[in-house]
Enzyme design. Structure first.
Site, PDB file in Angstrom:
ATOM      1  N   LYS A  90      -1.492  -6.384   2.259  1.00 54.76           N
ATOM      2  CA  LYS A  90      -2.640  -6.328   3.171  1.00 54.76           C
ATOM      3  C   LYS A  90      -3.922  -5.805   2.508  1.00 54.76           C
ATOM      4  O   LYS A  90      -5.015  -6.143   2.936  1.00 54.76           O
ATOM      5  CB  LYS A  90      -2.303  -5.450   4.380  1.00 54.76           C
ATOM      6  N   ASP A 126      -4.366  -6.335  13.928  1.00 56.73           N
ATOM      7  CA  ASP A 126      -3.429  -5.247  14.255  1.00 56.73           C
ATOM      8  C   ASP A 126      -3.983  -4.308  15.339  1.00 56.73           C
ATOM      9  O   ASP A 126      -3.258  -3.900  16.246  1.00 56.73           O
ATOM     10  CB  ASP A 126      -3.103  -4.423  13.001  1.00 56.73           C
TER      11      ASP A 126
HETATM   12  P1  NAP Z   1       0.977   1.751   4.520  1.00 56.04           P
HETATM   13  O1  NAP Z   1      -0.373   1.134   4.323  1.00 56.04           O
HETATM   14  O2  NAP Z   1       1.897   1.882   3.384  1.00 56.04           O
HETATM   15  O3  NAP Z   1       0.699   3.212   5.142  1.00 56.04           O
HETATM   16  C1  NAP Z   1       1.718   4.089   5.471  1.00 56.04           C
HETATM   17  C2  NAP Z   1       1.116   5.432   5.842  1.00 56.04           C
HETATM   18  O4  NAP Z   1       2.186   6.279   6.260  1.00 56.04           O
HETATM   19  C3  NAP Z   1       0.420   6.130   4.683  1.00 56.04           C
HETATM   20  O5  NAP Z   1      -0.810   6.618   5.133  1.00 56.04           O
HETATM   21  C4  NAP Z   1       1.390   7.245   4.293  1.00 56.04           C
HETATM   22  O6  NAP Z   1       0.798   8.467   3.896  1.00 56.04           O
HETATM   23  C5  NAP Z   1       2.098   7.525   5.595  1.00 56.04           C
HETATM   24  N1  NAP Z   1       3.440   8.040   5.295  1.00 56.04           N
HETATM   25  C6  NAP Z   1       4.459   7.370   4.712  1.00 56.04           C
HETATM   26  N2  NAP Z   1       5.536   8.172   4.593  1.00 56.04           N
HETATM   27  C7  NAP Z   1       5.173   9.374   5.087  1.00 56.04           C
HETATM   28  C8  NAP Z   1       5.845  10.616   5.241  1.00 56.04           C
HETATM   29  N3  NAP Z   1       7.123  10.770   4.874  1.00 56.04           N
HETATM   30  N4  NAP Z   1       5.179  11.648   5.799  1.00 56.04           N
HETATM   31  C9  NAP Z   1       3.895  11.499   6.185  1.00 56.04           C
HETATM   32  N5  NAP Z   1       3.187  10.338   6.082  1.00 56.04           N
HETATM   33  C10 NAP Z   1       3.824   9.298   5.533  1.00 56.04           C
HETATM   34  O7  NAP Z   1       1.799   0.975   5.643  1.00 56.04           O
HETATM   35  P2  NAP Z   1       1.204   0.169   6.897  1.00 56.04           P
HETATM   36  O8  NAP Z   1       0.936  -1.225   6.514  1.00 56.04           O
HETATM   37  O9  NAP Z   1       0.124   0.987   7.490  1.00 56.04           O
HETATM   38  O10 NAP Z   1       2.478   0.140   7.858  1.00 56.04           O
HETATM   39  C11 NAP Z   1       2.913   1.309   8.517  1.00 56.04           C
HETATM   40  C12 NAP Z   1       3.942   0.938   9.565  1.00 56.04           C
HETATM   41  O11 NAP Z   1       3.338   0.149  10.581  1.00 56.04           O
HETATM   42  C13 NAP Z   1       5.108   0.109   9.021  1.00 56.04           C
HETATM   43  O12 NAP Z   1       6.301   0.670   9.481  1.00 56.04           O
HETATM   44  C14 NAP Z   1       4.900  -1.262   9.630  1.00 56.04           C
HETATM   45  O13 NAP Z   1       6.129  -1.893   9.904  1.00 56.04           O
HETATM   46  C15 NAP Z   1       4.187  -0.911  10.920  1.00 56.04           C
HETATM   47  N6  NAP Z   1       3.381  -2.060  11.439  1.00 56.04           N
HETATM   48  C16 NAP Z   1       3.816  -2.665  12.572  1.00 56.04           C
HETATM   49  C17 NAP Z   1       3.086  -3.727  13.098  1.00 56.04           C
HETATM   50  C18 NAP Z   1       3.550  -4.403  14.364  1.00 56.04           C
HETATM   51  O14 NAP Z   1       3.052  -5.474  14.665  1.00 56.04           O
HETATM   52  N7  NAP Z   1       4.434  -3.812  15.114  1.00 56.04           N
HETATM   53  C19 NAP Z   1       1.922  -4.162  12.455  1.00 56.04           C
HETATM   54  C20 NAP Z   1       1.522  -3.501  11.292  1.00 56.04           C
HETATM   55  C21 NAP Z   1       2.267  -2.449  10.787  1.00 56.04           C
HETATM   56  P3  NAP Z   1       0.278   8.755   2.411  1.00 56.04           P
HETATM   57  O15 NAP Z   1      -1.164   8.361   2.463  1.00 56.04           O
HETATM   58  O16 NAP Z   1       0.477  10.203   2.230  1.00 56.04           O
HETATM   59  O17 NAP Z   1       1.094   7.912   1.513  1.00 56.04           O
END
Ligand code: NAP
Length: 307
Positions: A90, A126
């Site tokens: 993304k 999103d």
């Molecule tokens: P991403 O860009 O990798 O971001 C993940 C975020 O979570 C980062 O800011 C990270 O913090 C934080 N994080 C990860 N592990 C952590 C932990 N153990 N403790 C605290 N913070 C933590 O991922 P994304 O694209 O935003 O996706 C996130 C989630 O949204 C995924 O599970 C995805 O499946 C879901 N999602 C769902 C939909 C839907 O349609 N339902 C759409 C989009 C996304 P750091 O900055 O510290 O690394």
């Protein structure tokens, strides 16, 4: 002699895109990701295409970050209508876009590409998908809510921006790396300069990822959103344990791998209402369909396909 058509595969690769894919109904839409096997988008979008009598298919493509540039070049050459992007593309895909809409620029992430006159146009559905999902699940609008967003990655930024745009009552951002949450809050400051006042608690703030901070905030928010991947993998626990939640909060987990994700289970244990991310998947996908075809998506058919 008529060329023999191949059987449709569950997941395609860059090699398939290079050779061209001959199947009964042409593949002109898809999702690029890695891993991508779990994606429910093909069944949802294929149901919509069928309902709208559009003769094409939507497919999964397992594409590594190194292959993304090439894959997008082929998508353009093969005259795809567009694609969705999921983890890990993304952010990386931004550099290959010809045009980015306002949402994409602010969020710094793209989840929908439309191919138009040989150009790649980027969108992010999103945030709006999330807003519609919350209305559907809890019969409330973001503007009436005090919201705690966990995560400041692509999804967290899209969700926080949408909450800000809809003038939510309060927005709190917690992220593993505190500075990233703080940066996100700072970028939304303009939206919160209005007259709404909430006594001693700020309308917009970033908080550290700490039990003490969560405990305090739960008493001052109505909706908790998980926009981190915590809970996605088997055996993982809830990002906020049940003992810190309370019956008055609504809990939305963007994860949809399980009906009862660890966070949704924690919400139920605490006597709160919880929903998983299936409704967000549906609405961001329906908005993508609208971007690609400039027509209303058959929402009920899409919903049925993934439920
Ligand atoms: P991403 O860009 O990798 O971001 C993940 C975020 O979570 C980062 O800011 C990270 O913090 C934080 N994080 C990860 N592990 C952590 C932990 N153990 N403790 C605290 N913070 C933590 O991922 P994304 O694209 O935003 O996706 C996130 C989630 O949204 C995924 O599970 C995805 O499946 C879901 N999602 C769902 C939909 C839907 O349609 N339902 C759409 C989009 C996304 P750091 O900055 O510290 O690394």
């Amino acid at each position: 002699m008529k060329k023999k058509l191949g059987a449709a595969k569950s997941v395609y690769t860059l090699a398939d895109l290079k050779k061209g894919i001959d199947v009964q109904s042409p593949i002109r839409l898809g999702v690029l990701g890695d891993p991508v096997e779990h994606s429910l988008s093909p069944q949802m979008q294929d149901a919509a295409l069928k309902q709208c009598k559009v003769d094409m298919q939507y497919a999964r493509f397992r594409i590594s970050p190194d292959e993304l540039r090439h894959a997008l070049k082929l998508i353009r050459q093969l005259e795809f209508v567009g694609v969705n992007l999921t983890i890990p593309h993304k952010i990386k895909a931004l550099e290959f876009l010809d045009v980015r809409d306002e949402n994409v620029k602010r969020i710094g992430a793209v989840n929908v590409i439309k191919v138009e006159s040989g150009k790649l146009l980027g969108f992010n559905t999103d945030g709006r998908g999330f807003s519609r999902a919350v209305r559907e699940e809890f019969s409330v609008d973001l503007r009436d809510l005090r919201i705690l967003v966990l995560g400041a990655g692509g999804a967290g930024r899209a969700i926080a921006l949408q909450c800000a745009k809809e003038n939510c009552e309060r927005l709190v951002i917690a992220n593993g790396t505190f500075e990233k949450g703080q940066e996100l809050a700072d970028s939304l400051r303009d939206f919160f300069s209005g007259p709404k006042v909430f006594g001693p608690v700020p309308r917009l703030q970033a908080i550290p990822w700490e039990e003490k901070a969560f405990r305090f905030q739960i008493g001052n928010v109505d909706l908790v959103v998980n926009a981190t991947p915590i809970g996605l993998n088997r055996g993982e626990t809830s990002p906020i344990p049940a003992r810190l939640l309370a019956p008055h909060v609504m809990v939305y987990d963007t994860i949809y791998s399980d009906k009862r994700t660890p966070l949704v289970a924690a919400a139920i244990e605490a006597g709160a209402r919880g929903a998983n991310g299936l409704s967000m998947l549906l609405h961001q996908g329906a908005l993508a369909f609208e971007v690609w075809f400039q027509r209303e998506p058959p929402l009920d058919v899409m919903r049925k396909a993934i439920s």
